[in-house]
Design a protein around this motif. Structure first.
Motif, short mmCIF file in Angstrom:
data_model
loop_
_atom_site.label_atom_id
_atom_site.label_comp_id
_atom_site.label_asym_id
_atom_site.label_seq_id
_atom_site.Cartn_x
_atom_site.Cartn_y
_atom_site.Cartn_z
N UNK A 88 3.92 34.51 44.53
CA UNK A 88 4.07 35.47 45.61
C UNK A 88 4.33 36.87 45.07
N UNK A 89 3.74 37.85 45.75
CA UNK A 89 4.05 39.25 45.47
C UNK A 89 4.52 39.90 46.77
N UNK A 90 5.07 41.09 46.68
CA UNK A 90 5.51 41.82 47.87
C UNK A 90 4.29 42.25 48.68
N UNK A 91 4.33 42.00 49.98
CA UNK A 91 3.18 42.33 50.83
C UNK A 91 3.14 43.81 51.20
N UNK A 92 4.27 44.34 51.69
CA UNK A 92 4.26 45.72 52.17
C UNK A 92 5.40 46.53 51.60
N UNK A 93 5.12 47.78 51.32
CA UNK A 93 6.15 48.67 50.79
C UNK A 93 5.69 50.10 50.83
N UNK A 94 6.56 51.03 50.46
CA UNK A 94 6.20 52.45 50.53
C UNK A 94 5.15 52.84 49.51
N UNK A 95 4.52 53.96 49.75
CA UNK A 95 3.52 54.48 48.82
C UNK A 95 4.14 54.65 47.44
N UNK A 96 3.40 54.21 46.42
CA UNK A 96 3.90 54.30 45.05
C UNK A 96 4.60 53.04 44.57
N UNK A 97 4.87 52.10 45.49
CA UNK A 97 5.49 50.84 45.09
C UNK A 97 4.42 49.89 44.55
N UNK A 98 4.85 48.71 44.09
CA UNK A 98 3.89 47.73 43.57
C UNK A 98 3.50 46.71 44.63
N UNK A 99 3.73 47.01 45.91
CA UNK A 99 3.38 46.10 47.00
C UNK A 99 1.87 46.02 47.18
N UNK A 100 1.42 44.92 47.75
CA UNK A 100 0.01 44.76 48.08
C UNK A 100 -0.47 45.90 48.96
N UNK A 101 0.31 46.23 49.99
CA UNK A 101 0.01 47.36 50.87
C UNK A 101 1.07 48.43 50.63
N UNK A 102 0.85 49.24 49.62
CA UNK A 102 1.80 50.31 49.27
C UNK A 102 1.48 51.54 50.11
N UNK A 103 1.93 51.50 51.34
CA UNK A 103 1.57 52.54 52.31
C UNK A 103 2.79 52.89 53.14
N UNK A 104 3.09 54.14 53.25
CA UNK A 104 4.17 54.55 54.12
C UNK A 104 3.79 54.27 55.57
N UNK A 105 4.76 53.90 56.36
CA UNK A 105 4.48 53.65 57.77
C UNK A 105 4.93 52.27 58.20
N UNK A 106 4.07 51.58 58.90
CA UNK A 106 4.44 50.35 59.60
C UNK A 106 5.14 49.33 58.71
N UNK A 107 4.55 49.00 57.57
CA UNK A 107 5.06 47.91 56.75
C UNK A 107 6.27 48.28 55.90
N UNK A 108 6.57 49.55 55.79
CA UNK A 108 7.72 49.97 54.98
C UNK A 108 8.86 50.54 55.80
N UNK A 109 8.72 50.55 57.12
CA UNK A 109 9.70 51.16 58.01
C UNK A 109 10.48 50.06 58.74
#
Length: 307
Positions: free
Chosen positions: A190-211
């Protein structure tokens, strides 16, 4: 004033909720059933299976859409796919299209068995749009379907999104290694699915998945099984369009994810079809923001009512 839509307090809303379970391929699925006030066996209503984006659970965007549909007089079911949330599964956080299609079919049959349900429709959001479309193609469970912000890819789109054939091959190799490791150790990779931009998450995107006030909720495990790449990259969500008989609605935006896939899907539809394209609405806006959710719910409700 924030554009975000707060979750509805069920004690104040014109619906009640029930925790429900049903079976899919011999495993237990857990869902939340939203029933409008006054709907019962003597006053049955239309019902909708609501499914969300990849990696997500029933308490995220499916809950919001289910609540809004219930407020509009429709029974709605949001549920956790197998290996996600509260549902059973032999591994965890596996984005397996075939499993999820089977679960959607099971959810539709379960809804159809309820005394307060008159007919069943399907609503797929983001990645689950392809799964919902395929379930509609394969069965006659749904009277109609609606796809909101649909992520619909085929092989050319997969290669364009994931770095060409070399990028795809690399991810497929990652999946093979992950499966082999899980077989030998019993531990899903398993890896992290969602996180802020610049993280090592699958979806490293600010917004829905990191808030935490949006999609980063405590119930969400926020993991992605690396073995998922096999099923995800080989799935063709566009292909089902030509075999669908049910009236189909698409709600999308050029500012959201892969609009070309939705356009190709729509062109291939031979069933009665309609579409709504919104200006400047991003993929995450469709998950919980008024500029995406409000017009989507309006269009979806009207579609299900005419169908």
């Amino acid at each position: 004033m924030s554009n975000e839509i707060a979750a509805t307090n069920t004690q104040q809303a014109a619906f009640t909720t029930q925790r429900v379970t049903f079976q899919s391929a011999g495993e237990t699925i857990v869902g939340t059933l939203y029933v409008p006030t006054g709907v019962d066996a003597q006053n049955a209503a239309k019902a909708v299976v609501v499914t969300g984006a990849w990696t997500t659970i029933k308490e995220q965007m499916p809950a919001l859409y289910a609540e809004r549909l219930a407020q509009n007089g429709m029974v709605a079911l949001a549920f956790d796919f197998r290996t996600w949330g509260e549902s059973e599964g032999s591994t965890r956080s596996l984005e397996n299209p075939e499993m999820k299609i089977t679960d959607i079919e099971a959810a539709g049959r379960y809804l159809a068995s309820r005394a307060e349900v008159r007919e069943v429709h399907g609503l797929g959001i983001c990645a689950s749009s392809g799964y919902m479309a395929t379930a509609a193609e394969r069965t006659d469970i749904f009277r109609s379907i609606a796809l909101v912000a649909p992520w619909l890819h085929n092989q050319p789109i997969v290669e364009a999104v994931y770095g060409g054939q070399d990028g795809v091959n690399g991810l497929l190799e990652t999946a093979r290694n992950a499966k082999a490791t899980e077989r030998s150790t019993g531990e899903p990779q398993l890896i992290t699915a969602g996180g802020p931009e610049g993280s090592d998450a699958l979806m490293a995107l600010d917004g829905y998945y990191s808030d935490p006030s949006r999609g980063m909720i405590p119930e969400w495990e926020n993991t992605f099984n690396l073995a998922s790449w096999t099923g995800w990259l080989n799935f063709d969500g566009v292909r089902a369009a030509s075999g669908i008989n049910e009236p189909t609605l698409i709600v999308h935006s050029e500012a959201a994810a892969i609009p070309d896939g939705a356009k190709e899907f729509y062109e291939s539809l031979t069933a009665p079809k309609s579409q709504v394209w919104l200006d400047g609405v991003t993929q995450f806006d469709f998950y919980d923001q008024a500029n995406g959710v409000d017009p989507a719910i309006e269009a979806v409700t009207a579609h299900f009512e005419r169908s």
